[in-house]
Design a protein around this motif. Structure first.
Motif, mmCIF file in Angstrom:
data_model
loop_
_atom_site.group_PDB
_atom_site.id
_atom_site.type_symbol
_atom_site.label_atom_id
_atom_site.label_comp_id
_atom_site.label_asym_id
_atom_site.label_seq_id
_atom_site.Cartn_x
_atom_site.Cartn_y
_atom_site.Cartn_z
ATOM 1 N N LEU A 43 0.583 -3.603 9.938
ATOM 2 C CA LEU A 43 -0.371 -3.019 9.005
ATOM 3 C C LEU A 43 -1.064 -1.804 9.619
ATOM 4 O O LEU A 43 -1.380 -1.781 10.805
ATOM 5 C CB LEU A 43 -1.429 -4.054 8.611
ATOM 6 N N GLY A 44 -1.286 -0.822 8.786
ATOM 7 C CA GLY A 44 -1.961 0.397 9.190
ATOM 8 C C GLY A 44 -2.290 1.212 7.957
ATOM 9 O O GLY A 44 -2.078 0.761 6.818
ATOM 10 N N THR A 48 0.523 -1.142 2.401
ATOM 11 C CA THR A 48 -0.137 -1.902 1.323
ATOM 12 C C THR A 48 0.057 -3.376 1.601
ATOM 13 O O THR A 48 1.194 -3.834 1.806
ATOM 14 C CB THR A 48 0.456 -1.555 -0.050
ATOM 15 N N VAL A 49 -1.041 -4.130 1.634
ATOM 16 C CA VAL A 49 -0.970 -5.564 1.893
ATOM 17 C C VAL A 49 -1.566 -6.328 0.722
ATOM 18 O O VAL A 49 -2.613 -5.957 0.195
ATOM 19 C CB VAL A 49 -1.689 -5.938 3.211
ATOM 20 N N SER A 106 6.824 -3.689 -3.786
ATOM 21 C CA SER A 106 5.668 -2.793 -3.795
ATOM 22 C C SER A 106 4.720 -3.014 -2.626
ATOM 23 O O SER A 106 3.781 -2.246 -2.447
ATOM 24 C CB SER A 106 4.892 -2.960 -5.109
ATOM 25 N N ALA A 107 4.951 -4.054 -1.813
ATOM 26 C CA ALA A 107 4.027 -4.390 -0.725
ATOM 27 C C ALA A 107 4.748 -4.385 0.614
ATOM 28 O O ALA A 107 5.890 -4.831 0.730
ATOM 29 C CB ALA A 107 3.391 -5.751 -0.966
ATOM 30 N N VAL A 131 7.901 -9.199 -4.308
ATOM 31 C CA VAL A 131 6.955 -8.080 -4.182
ATOM 32 C C VAL A 131 7.032 -7.391 -2.823
ATOM 33 O O VAL A 131 6.527 -6.281 -2.670
ATOM 34 C CB VAL A 131 5.501 -8.525 -4.471
ATOM 35 N N LEU A 132 7.657 -8.031 -1.831
ATOM 36 C CA LEU A 132 7.779 -7.419 -0.512
ATOM 37 C C LEU A 132 8.903 -6.389 -0.476
ATOM 38 O O LEU A 132 9.980 -6.599 -1.048
ATOM 39 C CB LEU A 132 8.065 -8.482 0.545
ATOM 40 N N LYS A 133 8.649 -5.305 0.222
ATOM 41 C CA LYS A 133 9.709 -4.346 0.497
ATOM 42 C C LYS A 133 10.711 -4.963 1.478
ATOM 43 O O LYS A 133 10.357 -5.896 2.218
ATOM 44 C CB LYS A 133 9.110 -3.077 1.113
#
Length: 257
Positions: A43-44, A48-49, A106-107, A131-133
């Protein structure tokens, strides 16, 4: 659980009634978790989380510290209202683990803090995977009281006899969801933690925030509270502050290509 009835009764009723106690009585999360989120979940500022089962937003500030865009998803309206009031910069949406209100891939990450045991099903994992890439990561985090400490074990005995089959992290039943289709191995990290404050808050409000305690009829709930007060009086007579020992258990797994 199914898409038509995705929320366990104890969670729906208990968390709706106990949102205020949840905010007061639940511990936050250790600072080391921020590094874990950056290293393990990558994450950074560009990420998007999704915070799934976000509750009142206890974990939300740790996600915000990474600089990532946070989308909080929570099915219990009173808890989502608390989160929105506390963290207005977060995109808060009503939704559940089997109906996440985001588009496909999208996440960059999905995080479930103190929540995955409620929806540890293939259906929920399929929705998270949607929803996860590709290469996105799922993080599971729990604060767990240290029941090796005698008085904590006594407290657990008072509380747990009322659980009535409600899902619990400590049973390990959630682990049966893994290995999961489309995900890699489950990795684990642990961090020492604690919650210090007035016993009315860190002990009694913590009990009040337990879903199946909050959902009890008022007379039964009052009896539990009396037992907890008696334990506090026995173990910590006249104490203004109490330290509750915890450990934070964090898990992650990666979506395959």
């Amino acid at each position: 659980m199914s898409k038509e009835d995705p929320i366990h009764r104890a969670a729906a009723e208990g968390f709706a009634q106990g949102a205020e106690a949840y905010m007061r009585g639940r511990p936050d999360y250790p600072a080391e978790v921020v590094g874990w989120l950056r290293d393990r979940l990558r994450l950074g500022p560009e990420a998007t989380v999704v915070e799934l089962g976000a509750g009142t937003g206890k974990f939300t500030p740790r996600l915000l510290e990474t600089g990532a865009k946070v989308v909080a998803v929570e099915p219990v309206a009173p808890m989502l209202a608390k989160l929105t009031a506390a963290w207005p910069q977060v995109e808060a949406r009503s939704g559940s683990a089997t109906s996440i209100p985001l588009g496909d891939e999208s996440a960059d990450a999905v995080v479930c803090a103190q929540s995955f045991h409620w929806f540890a099903t293939p259906e929920a994992l399929a929705e998270i995977r949607r929803v996860l890439k590709p290469g996105g990561r799922l993080g599971l985090v729990w604060n767990v009281k240290d029941s090796r400490v005698d008085w904590v074990a006594k407290l657990d005995r008072i509380v747990e006899r009322h659980e009535g089959g409600a899902p619990q992290y400590r049973t390990g039943a959630w682990r049966r969801a893994f290995p999961a289709r489309g995900f890699g191995p489950l990795h684990e990290d642990r961090f020492p933690h604690g919650h210090t404050g007035p016993p009315e808050v860190v002990v009694l409000d913590r009990v009040r925030s337990t879903s199946y305690i909050a959902a009890l009829p008022s007379k039964e709930r009052a009896k539990v509270e009396d037992e907890v007060r008696a334990l506090i009086a026995e173990e910590f007579p006249n104490a203004e502050r109490v330290a509750v020992p915890y450990e934070t258990n964090a898990f992650w797994t990666e979506k395959g290509e």
